[in-house]
Design an enzyme around this catalytic site. Structure first.
Site, mmCIF file in Angstrom:
data_model
loop_
_atom_site.group_PDB
_atom_site.id
_atom_site.type_symbol
_atom_site.label_atom_id
_atom_site.label_comp_id
_atom_site.label_asym_id
_atom_site.label_seq_id
_atom_site.Cartn_x
_atom_site.Cartn_y
_atom_site.Cartn_z
ATOM 1 N N THR A 153 -49.218 -9.162 1.846
ATOM 2 C CA THR A 153 -48.870 -9.891 0.627
ATOM 3 C C THR A 153 -48.096 -9.007 -0.340
ATOM 4 O O THR A 153 -47.095 -9.426 -0.929
ATOM 5 C CB THR A 153 -50.139 -10.446 -0.047
ATOM 6 O OG1 THR A 153 -50.826 -11.296 0.869
ATOM 7 C CG2 THR A 153 -49.785 -11.247 -1.293
ATOM 8 N N CYS A 172 -54.102 -22.425 21.517
ATOM 9 C CA CYS A 172 -53.957 -23.244 20.307
ATOM 10 C C CYS A 172 -55.299 -23.325 19.589
ATOM 11 O O CYS A 172 -56.307 -23.705 20.193
ATOM 12 C CB CYS A 172 -53.480 -24.647 20.657
ATOM 13 S SG CYS A 172 -53.470 -25.768 19.234
ATOM 14 N N CYS A 201 -48.223 -21.537 19.456
ATOM 15 C CA CYS A 201 -47.692 -22.128 20.686
ATOM 16 C C CYS A 201 -46.245 -21.717 20.909
ATOM 17 O O CYS A 201 -45.836 -21.391 22.033
ATOM 18 C CB CYS A 201 -47.824 -23.641 20.658
ATOM 19 S SG CYS A 201 -47.031 -24.439 19.245
#
Length: 628
Positions: free
Chosen positions: A408, A572, A603
């Protein structure tokens, strides 16, 4: 419920977008998307159609679209920013600060695909406040939601039943003295409020779906996605074309593995002189726990069990101080793993049963879940950052400090540096006094400023830690390397290690691997996947084409299932991909449950055939994280 300040953005965005529809475009703008080539396959003709999206099946060849009006409307800004995360908002804020300081008129528009600012933001998160202090020296007086300073730092190597404490010596990258435990979505929402107060135009709920180009090839701006397309790819009665936003320069801050940035890499050959990006998937939960076990400010990290020594990953457990006994916990798995049977979600659920972890969670209540991919390539994998008309900021190119598990502060700083680099050029162009070789401004000064900043120095110092884990001893060899070459030499070794290549290329065939048996969830500490996804607030318009597109609908069964036993149904974290029996009972087919997608991008990254192409769904769809 999100606070009123967040919901205010959505209503304003709708009003502003309607106001934007003033300048009509005489011709449809060129699309960056091209028809993706279909791979030949003997069974292709018998494969049921899965993908109906126009990026694979062009509308100009579809008779259902012949009479549909495809004109778009456009508006002009000085700067357009794609992505309302820490980098994009920091760039927007810094631009308006500079404009206000110099009494310049500067129009800055920011589009964000989430319905609210921060609703798609997910991170640990332990925030290093260095960039925030530069952006807002008075951040405490402004009420920034940094409520939990780190008071305790714990690091462990886990075995199946025990733990080995590792001392957090000064200088080690995992040391968190001076940092704050935050809910990053809440922090992003606060940044959005600061940006709006400065005059930035925020448009949440509008996904940037295309990059637009001038005739000279420079970036012209972006277009938001069309809405009102049925699941079969046909236009609905309510079909509405997207909006074009043009700018002198466009900043792409989409986050990890941005779908527009991915295509810009190819168009401008931005990855020519860097190593392939490598990634991880991070899964996170928020719990309320027994107040007697609550230790606000405590930070716990671990490596080891349940992963083997050759699978990169680790965990975090942070005690928040926000008026109730909350903990944020998560598990990170490097996507360069080789066993197609590995299931990151189930590894996370198994980890929670370790005695050292379970004792904190017992008697508690899970209230939130989410997942997101993160960049781990670091210094070696940073692409070229500038090109005519645009530049890349934040986690889109990848400025995460991997051993710190922090990105961040570097993302924010990159946005601020971008703003400072482009401001004089944009201001001059706005005054019709600037010169540029292309219609879209090229600002290489941004890359030069970033390489002269503490961001570059920080990334270079830790550049060898992540690739050092690729050795016979795996985790333990990497820790020894870190102890010797980072703690002692501070990253000044005269060599730079390489990553192993693309994560998609690392899977071994299923026949060469051992299936992994996972325990069943107990419903108290560990849980099933679908009940977890329900806690993410994920929602998409059901009657729209799946945004998880396949270049060839036959590849999942003919290659992924046949060779790798269908790894997409395991990697996933949201249950999007399922192999189900064909209705005739003859074989299997891939079913895509696009409404479950939490926009993690795993994915698109890990598919061993690189056949999945993630594109944006209708704006506002996806998870609805509340302070994740």
């Amino acid at each position: 419920m999100l606070p009123a300040t967040a919901s205010r953005y959505s209503s304003k965005a709708h009003r502003c977008i309607r106001a934007l529809k003033t300048v009509q475009v005489d011709h449809p703008s060129p699309q960056l998307y091209t028809t993706l080539p279909r791979r030949s396959c003997s069974s292709a003709s018998s494969t049921p159609r899965i993908t109906t999206h126009y990026t694979v099946h062009p509308r100009d060849k579809d008779p259902r679209w012949e009479s549909v009006e495809m004109e778009r409307f456009a508006d002009e800004a000085d700067v357009v920013i794609v992505g309302g995360g820490p980098a994009g908002l920091s760039a927007a804020i810094r631009l308006k600060q500079l404009a206000n300081e110099q009494e310049k008129e500067l129009r800055v528009c920011l589009v964000e695909k989430a319905s609210q600012m921060g609703a798609h933001t997910l991170s640990g998160a332990c925030l290093e406040p260095s960039a925030l202090e530069e952006l807002f020296p008075d951040w405490k007086e402004r009420g920034a939601p940094l409520n939990t300073p780190v008071t305790e730092d714990v690091f462990n190597i886990l075995t199946e039943k025990h733990r080995i404490p590792v001392p957090m010596l000064p200088g080690l990258p995992m040391r968190n003295h001076g940092n704050y435990i935050v809910r990053l979505g809440t922090f992003v929402r606060w940044l959005g409020e600061q940006a709006e107060e400065l005059g930035v135009e925020l448009y949440p709920g509008y996904a940037a779906s295309e990059v637009l180009f001038h005739e000279d090839g420079s970036v012209k701006g972006i277009a938001t996605n069309d809405v009102g397309i049925a699941k079969d790819g046909s236009p609905k009665d309510v079909f509405e074309r997207g909006m074009e936003l043009h700018a002198k320069v466009t900043l792409f801050g989409e986050g990890c593995h941005g779908h527009l940035a991915k295509q810009l890499y190819k168009r401008f050959n931005l990855r020519e002189n860097c190593q392939p990006q490598t990634y991880a998937i991070g899964l996170k939960e928020v719990w309320t726990i027994d107040e007697k076990k609550w230790r606000p400010g405590r930070v716990e990290h671990s490596v080891g069990w349940p992963l083997n020594r050759n699978t990169y990953g680790g965990s975090f457990l942070y005690h928040l101080n926000e008026g109730e006994p909350l903990v944020a916990l998560g598990f990170v798995v490097g996507l360069d793993y080789s066993n197609p049977y590995l299931n990151p979600f189930r590894e996370f659920q198994r980890w929670k049963h370790h005695p050292f972890v379970a004792r904190t969670l017992e008697g508690g209540n899970r209230i939130a879940y989410g997942a997101r991919a993160l960049n781990e390539g670091g210094f070696q994998s940073v692409p070229k950052l500038t090109f005519p008309g645009g530049l890349l900021i934040g986690c889109s190119p990848g400025f995460m400090n991997v051993p710190k598990i922090k990105g961040t502060h570097t993302a924010m700083k990159s946005g601020m540096l971008a703003a400072e680099a482009i401001f004089p050029r944009v201001a001059a162009a706005a005054a019709e006094g600037g010169e540029s070789e292309t219609a879209g401004l090229h600002v290489p000064e941004y890359a030069e400023a970033l390489k002269a900043s503490w961001v570059w120095k920080e990334l270079r110092a830790v550049r060898n830690i992540r690739p050092s884990f690729h050795n016979y001893f795996g985790l333990y060899g990497g820790m020894v390397y870190t102890g010797i070459f980072y703690w002692i030499l501070r990253g000044k070794e005269p060599w730079t290690l390489k990553h192993c290549g693309r994560d998609a290329d690392q899977l071994k065939p299923a026949k060469d691997c051992t299936p992994i048996e996972y325990p069943k969830p107990d419903g108290k500490i560990s849980f099933d996947l679908l009940s977890s996804v329900a806690l993410s607030g994920t929602n998409h318009e059901g009657d729209q084409p799946a945004h998880l597109t396949l270049m060839d609908d036959s590849v999942p069964v003919d290659r992924n299932l046949a060779i790798y036993d269908g790894p997409e149904q395991r990697f996933c974290p949201a249950g999007v991909y399922e192999y189900v029996p064909v209705e005739t009972g003859d074989g299997m087919r891939l079913q895509i449950n696009a409404q479950n997608c939490v926009h993690c991008k795993t994915c698109d990254i890990k598919d061993p055939s690189q056949n999945i192409n993630w594109v944006v769904p209708e704006g506002g769809g996806g998870p609805a994280y509340n302070g994740m």
